[in-house]
Design a protein around this motif. Structure first.
Motif, PDB file in Angstrom:
ATOM      1  N   ILE A  18       0.793  -1.148  -0.062  1.00  0.00           N
ATOM      2  CA  ILE A  18      -0.002   0.686  -0.059  1.00  0.00           C
ATOM      3  C   ILE A  18       0.796   1.204  -0.270  1.00  0.00           C
ATOM      4  N   GLY A  19       2.345   0.873   0.689  1.00  0.00           N
ATOM      5  CA  GLY A  19       2.751   2.211   0.755  1.00  0.00           C
ATOM      6  C   GLY A  19       2.835   3.282   1.906  1.00  0.00           C
ATOM      7  N   PHE A  50      -5.784   7.938   5.958  1.00  0.00           N
ATOM      8  CA  PHE A  50      -5.744   7.194   4.498  1.00  0.00           C
ATOM      9  C   PHE A  50      -6.091   6.893   3.516  1.00  0.00           C
ATOM     10  N   ARG A  51      -6.546   7.500   2.450  1.00  0.00           N
ATOM     11  CA  ARG A  51      -7.807   6.711   1.442  1.00  0.00           C
ATOM     12  C   ARG A  51      -6.655   5.348  -0.067  1.00  0.00           C
ATOM     13  N   TRP A  52      -6.712   4.668   0.111  1.00  0.00           N
ATOM     14  CA  TRP A  52      -5.901   3.633  -1.464  1.00  0.00           C
ATOM     15  C   TRP A  52      -6.945   3.653  -1.713  1.00  0.00           C
ATOM     16  N   GLY A  73      -3.159  -1.237   7.007  1.00  0.00           N
ATOM     17  CA  GLY A  73      -4.359  -1.140   6.297  1.00  0.00           C
ATOM     18  C   GLY A  73      -5.670  -1.471   7.596  1.00  0.00           C
ATOM     19  N   TYR A  74      -6.608  -1.204   7.663  1.00  0.00           N
ATOM     20  CA  TYR A  74      -7.229  -1.311   8.574  1.00  0.00           C
ATOM     21  C   TYR A  74      -8.996  -2.098   7.899  1.00  0.00           C
ATOM     22  N   GLY A 107       1.348  -1.422   4.874  1.00  0.00           N
ATOM     23  CA  GLY A 107       0.051  -1.926   5.098  1.00  0.00           C
ATOM     24  C   GLY A 107      -0.341  -2.876   3.042  1.00  0.00           C
ATOM     25  N   PHE A 108      -0.382  -3.860   3.635  1.00  0.00           N
ATOM     26  CA  PHE A 108      -0.698  -4.893   2.412  1.00  0.00           C
ATOM     27  C   PHE A 108      -1.945  -4.545   1.861  1.00  0.00           C
ATOM     28  N   LEU A 109      -2.462  -4.918   0.592  1.00  0.00           N
ATOM     29  CA  LEU A 109      -3.656  -5.984   0.215  1.00  0.00           C
ATOM     30  C   LEU A 109      -3.400  -7.084  -0.165  1.00  0.00           C
ATOM     31  N   LEU A 110      -4.226  -8.196  -0.214  1.00  0.00           N
ATOM     32  CA  LEU A 110      -3.972  -9.166  -0.758  1.00  0.00           C
ATOM     33  C   LEU A 110      -4.864  -9.464  -1.699  1.00  0.00           C
ATOM     34  N   THR A 111      -4.462  -9.320  -2.960  1.00  0.00           N
ATOM     35  CA  THR A 111      -5.745 -10.682  -4.373  1.00  0.00           C
ATOM     36  C   THR A 111      -6.090 -11.774  -3.990  1.00  0.00           C
ATOM     37  N   PRO A 112      -6.859 -12.624  -4.286  1.00  0.00           N
ATOM     38  CA  PRO A 112      -6.539 -14.096  -4.921  1.00  0.00           C
ATOM     39  C   PRO A 112      -6.609 -14.293  -5.992  1.00  0.00           C
TER      40      PRO A 112
END
Length: 363
Positions: A44-45, A78-80, A54-55, A331-336
């Protein structure tokens, strides 16, 4: 009100047969689709600083949280979205939830007091309090209902729901403090309240009633009114749990001697959280009753150490934070890699729709 029993006449009980049928259909269709998914990972940076968390996220993959700004130790909300991170508080703050319209529940610190706000279309709006100087926003649903905690004029902190106006959700009989942490599409609220002995109990607020789920903390609730959180399961261990129709199910941990915590559940029943292990803190996914270490479900050699998983959307995307390949907490975002089976998604939607019909008939 005491723990909900199987024979009690309450909102949860009246829907148990319908919900049970929906989940029976879902279980049959998904029986061959319970293998743990694999994920790609996106960093997420930050807002120019060294760290971020990231919440929350919505079904479009928009992420909210808090991050350090450049040349400062301060954290801003923040908003990503689509690879672009945006400061939405302008001052010390955090965002815990975002709805389908991209509106975010934001808390900011001003003059040593927390203020609950809604960020929408570039405008940050203070939503007030229950009379005291402090208010904190914990989540927001698609109707722009915001839940959290606010001080009263007496100074006591109570859970609230805001729907254009502030409403005190109250406390358990004899209690003094409560907090709302999650809200579903129908306005059901998960959180906790103290009791007459000042012990923390997980609670569900629904249709104007407060339901005592027993000792623990309720963190999130989905559209089918499944509630997740954590509680003491004997001895000194704390485990993630799920409550449904007043029945608590222990989600287990990576080892009998370790703790686990469940923070969110989507409408397909995927639960995310974290647990202790021999390798330290590990982001966790429970799918079909099976606990998985999310670090085992991302590409080998990624260099990431996933510590916490805070939220999961209906597409199976997961947000949280961990150590990135540079050793920074991001923060991270996982995508299946493979999304849930289409049939499973359809039945999940049917289940939610049935619950909605039951609610309308009761109203």
């Amino acid at each position: 009100m005491g723990p909900i029993g199987p024979g009690e006449e309450n909102l949860m009980g009246t829907r148990s047969t319908v919900i049970g049928f929906a989940f029976l259909m879902l279980a049959v269709l998904c029986a061959t689709a319970q293998a743990a998914p694999t994920f790609t990972i996106t960093d997420i940076g930050t807002l120019g600083g060294s760290s971020s968390v990231g919440y929350g996220l919505n079904n479009a993959g928009t992420v909210v949280g808090t991050a350090r700004i450049a040349n400062s130790s301060a954290w801003h909300a923040f908003r990503w979205e689509n690879g672009v991170i945006q400061d939405i508080s302008g001052v010390y703050g955090e965002s815990m939830g975002v709805n389908s319209a991209g509106h975010a529940a934001v808390s900011v610190s001003i003059d040593s007091n927390w203020r609950a706000c809604v960020w929408a279309d570039g405008v940050l709006t203070d939503i007030g309090s229950l009379g005291g100087p402090d208010a904190w926003a914990g989540d927001i649903n698609d109707s722009d209902m915001v839940v959290g905690q606010s001080s009263l004029t007496s100074g006591a902190p109570h859970a609230f729901i805001w729907d254009g106006e502030m409403h005190d959700l109250g406390v358990l009989l004899g209690g003094s403090t409560s907090t709302a942490l999650g809200v579903n599409v129908y306005g059901d609220v998960a959180g906790w309240s103290t009791d007459e002995f000042d012990d923390q109990h997980a609670v569900l607020w629904s249709a104007g009633e407060i339901y005592d789920l027993g000792y623990g903390i309720a963190e999130g609730v989905n559209a089918l009114q499944q509630v997740v959180g954590w509680t003491n399961v004997g001895g000194r261990s704390l485990h993630g749990v799920v409550w449904e129709d007043g029945v608590r199910t222990d989600l287990g941990a990576f080892s009998a001697t370790y703790n686990s915590y469940a923070y969110a559940i989507n409408d397909m029943g995927w639960i995310v959280g974290m647990g202790n292990s021999n390798y330290g803190l590990r982001a966790a996914l429970w799918q079909g009753g099976v606990l998985c270490d999310l670090n085992d479900l991302i590409p080998a050699g990624s260099g990431w150490q996933l510590r916490y998983a805070w939220d999961v959307n209906s597409n199976g995307q997961i947000v949280g934070f961990g150590l990135n390949p540079d050793g920074e907490s991001h923060g991270f975002l996982l995508t299946p890699v493979a999304v849930p089976a289409p049939g499973a998604i359809v039945l999940g939607m049917i289940g939610v729709a049935i619950v909605g019909v039951v609610r309308k008939r009761k109203s």
